[in-house]
Motif scaffolding. Structure first.
Motif, short mmCIF file in Angstrom:
data_model
loop_
_atom_site.label_atom_id
_atom_site.label_comp_id
_atom_site.label_asym_id
_atom_site.label_seq_id
_atom_site.Cartn_x
_atom_site.Cartn_y
_atom_site.Cartn_z
N ASN A 156 -9.29 -40.13 -30.11
CA ASN A 156 -9.97 -38.89 -29.71
C ASN A 156 -10.74 -38.33 -30.90
OD1 ASN A 156 -10.78 -36.66 -28.27
ND2 ASN A 156 -8.88 -35.52 -28.65
N VAL A 157 -12.02 -38.61 -30.93
CA VAL A 157 -12.89 -38.09 -31.99
C VAL A 157 -13.99 -37.28 -31.32
CG1 VAL A 157 -14.41 -38.70 -33.90
CG2 VAL A 157 -12.39 -40.08 -33.44
N PHE A 158 -14.27 -36.12 -31.88
CA PHE A 158 -15.21 -35.19 -31.24
C PHE A 158 -15.96 -34.40 -32.32
CE2 PHE A 158 -10.84 -33.77 -31.44
CZ PHE A 158 -10.92 -32.62 -32.19
N PRO A 159 -17.10 -33.81 -31.96
CA PRO A 159 -17.88 -33.06 -32.95
C PRO A 159 -17.50 -31.58 -32.99
CG PRO A 159 -19.18 -33.33 -30.96
CD PRO A 159 -17.87 -34.01 -30.71
N TRP A 160 -17.45 -31.04 -34.21
CA TRP A 160 -17.47 -29.60 -34.44
C TRP A 160 -18.78 -29.28 -35.16
CZ3 TRP A 160 -12.32 -26.68 -35.87
CH2 TRP A 160 -11.47 -26.72 -34.77
N PHE A 161 -19.12 -28.02 -35.19
CA PHE A 161 -20.47 -27.65 -35.64
C PHE A 161 -20.41 -26.57 -36.72
CE2 PHE A 161 -20.44 -29.09 -31.28
CZ PHE A 161 -21.46 -30.03 -31.25
N GLN A 162 -21.01 -26.88 -37.88
CA GLN A 162 -21.08 -25.88 -38.96
C GLN A 162 -22.47 -25.25 -38.96
OE1 GLN A 162 -20.47 -27.12 -43.10
NE2 GLN A 162 -19.39 -25.17 -43.46
N PRO A 163 -22.55 -23.91 -38.91
CA PRO A 163 -23.86 -23.26 -38.84
C PRO A 163 -24.66 -23.40 -40.14
CG PRO A 163 -22.12 -21.63 -39.10
CD PRO A 163 -21.44 -22.95 -38.86
N ILE A 164 -25.96 -23.45 -39.99
CA ILE A 164 -26.91 -23.49 -41.10
C ILE A 164 -27.76 -22.24 -40.99
CG2 ILE A 164 -28.81 -24.75 -42.19
CD1 ILE A 164 -27.64 -27.31 -40.90
N ILE A 165 -27.72 -21.39 -42.02
CA ILE A 165 -28.35 -20.08 -41.97
C ILE A 165 -29.70 -20.11 -42.68
CG2 ILE A 165 -28.03 -17.62 -42.41
CD1 ILE A 165 -25.87 -18.99 -40.64
N GLU A 166 -30.73 -19.62 -42.01
CA GLU A 166 -32.03 -19.47 -42.65
C GLU A 166 -32.01 -18.19 -43.48
OE1 GLU A 166 -36.58 -19.98 -41.22
OE2 GLU A 166 -35.46 -18.39 -40.23
N ILE A 167 -32.32 -18.31 -44.77
CA ILE A 167 -32.21 -17.17 -45.67
C ILE A 167 -33.18 -16.06 -45.28
CG2 ILE A 167 -32.52 -16.40 -48.06
CD1 ILE A 167 -31.56 -19.18 -48.93
#
Length: 404
Positions: free
Chosen positions: A2-13
């Protein structure tokens, strides 16, 4: 498995918005805790075909979930050159087929290519095929492969990703900040945007600002999550950090200005001494401790004097003729002075650099001595800036206004 994606946000400065996400592989350990699954993609317990299938499955899961987000955001997916080698030069590109399958526009996708030690011509070929469809390309972990500059220049990615953690390994020296700034400047010249990842503290955020970062990714905002965040969820925090940075930067400029006013008086005294009696009068001048040396050039940039350095322990000036005859006309602080309409009273300053002889951060001040000669003074930078930003930034202004 069981492998799945999590998501890390990328912030525009600039906007403070969540501009996009990086999809990161996750799995659960025997206790049910969610952990990184990155090691599976290099595990010897899986065949190459199994690892490739796992990688493509993660990408498809990520794209399927991402399809629900606003069209202005992007999704960043990791891809190894090893998988590029699995595709024929004219064959279908699996990621593009996935985009069509789930209905994600190519313009919303960034492919992060890591470990640029594969066949460069093949990587460039496939990168251009993706670009022709609208997909953007990022070079991941750029700092880790800094020695492969020729590859980066040939690859010309849309984004360069820098891991802040790479610059924290080992003792911190001026080379860390110099390398970061160099990458930022190079990226701007290549037309690349810089994403700093691994940013955890405000000071790291401020450092990224001064390295031409356009986007920030890291625990300072959020770890990877199962669910997406609101577009404006990080805006207040980003704007507060930018406000803190502005306050510190203003304070830093004020400190530098105050210090510069004192140096202006020092340099005017030195100028008067040299005009009235040449270097014979030097013993009457005890310079500011931050004055490393001075020398004189003609209007063509050729050094016509020795270097003069003050030996504090002996209380005497030491003369070194090794650089006499060298030409410095190509340095900005020299020709910018001559190009100024009021050069007779203008003091110009170089950007900070590290002095090869002393290993100290310094800058060079230049001013007109008379119609034929230019006085140049090397100044140590430590006391010029003593605020919080002193260890994070360098002053990029080449001009110190003339003071009356």
């Amino acid at each position: 498995m069981n492998v799945f994606p999590w998501f890390q946000p990328i912030i525009e400065i600039a906007s403070g918005e969540v501009a996009g996400y990086e999809a990161l592989a996750r799995t659960a350990d025997v206790q049910g805790q969610i952990i990184s699954a990155a090691n599976l993609f290099s595990s010897s317990s899986l065949s190459r075909e199994e690892r490739l299938s796992l990688d493509r499955d993660i990408r498809l899961q990520a794209l399927t979930k991402f399809n629900s987000l606003p069209q202005g955001q992007f999704l960043s997916l990791n891809i190894s050159p090893e998988w590029i080698n699995s595709v024929t030069a004219t064959g279908e590109l699996p990621t593009l087929e996935m985009l069509k399958q789930v209905g994600v526009r190519p313009e919303q996708v960034v492919l992060e290519i890591t470990e640029l030690d594969g066949d460069l011509d093949r990587i460039c070929l496939f990168a251009e095929r993706y670009r022709s469809e609208g997909v953007k390309i990022a070079y991941d972990d750029f700092g880790a492969g800094f020695q492969q500059m020729d590859r980066v220049l040939a690859f010309t990615p849309d984004f360069i990703k820098l891991d802040m953690r790479m610059f924290q390994r080992g003792p911190k020296t001026h080379f860390h900040s110099a390398l970061m700034q160099t990458v930022g400047e190079m990226s701007a010249r290549l037309g690349c945007k810089v994403i700093f990842e691994g940013v955890e503290t405000p000071d790291e955020f401020f450092a990224a600002l001064h390295c031409n970062a356009s986007y920030i990714q890291g625990f300072i905002f959020s770890p990877a999550r199962a669910e997406f965040m609101g577009v404006d969820s990080m805006k207040a925090q980003t704007m507060e950090l930018i406000s803190q940075h502005l306050d510190m930067a203003i304070d830093e400029v004020a400190r530098r200005q105050f210090y510069t006013e004192g140096l202006h008086s020092e340099l005017m005294l030195l100028k008067d001494l040299l005009l009235s009696g040449g270097t014979d009068n030097l013993n009457t001048w005890h310079p500011d401790p931050d004055v490393l040396r001075f020398y004189i050039c003609n209007r063509n940039g050729t050094q016509i004097s020795s270097n003069f350095t003050y030996d504090v322990s002996q209380g005497v000036w030491v003369e070194d003729a090794a650089y006499a005859g060298h030409n410095w006309s190509w340095r900005p602080y020299f020709y910018q002075l001559l190009g100024a309409t009021d050069f007779e009273r203008r003091i110009m300053s170089s950007s900070p650099y590290y002095d090869l002889e002393t290993g100290q951060e310094c800058s060079t001040l230049s001013l007109s001595l008379d119609d034929a000669r230019i006085l140049l003074v090397d100044i140590r930078e430590e006391r010029k800036s003593q605020g919080r930003l002193a260890s994070l930034i360098s002053c990029h202004s080449d001009l110190i206004p003339a003071l009356s």
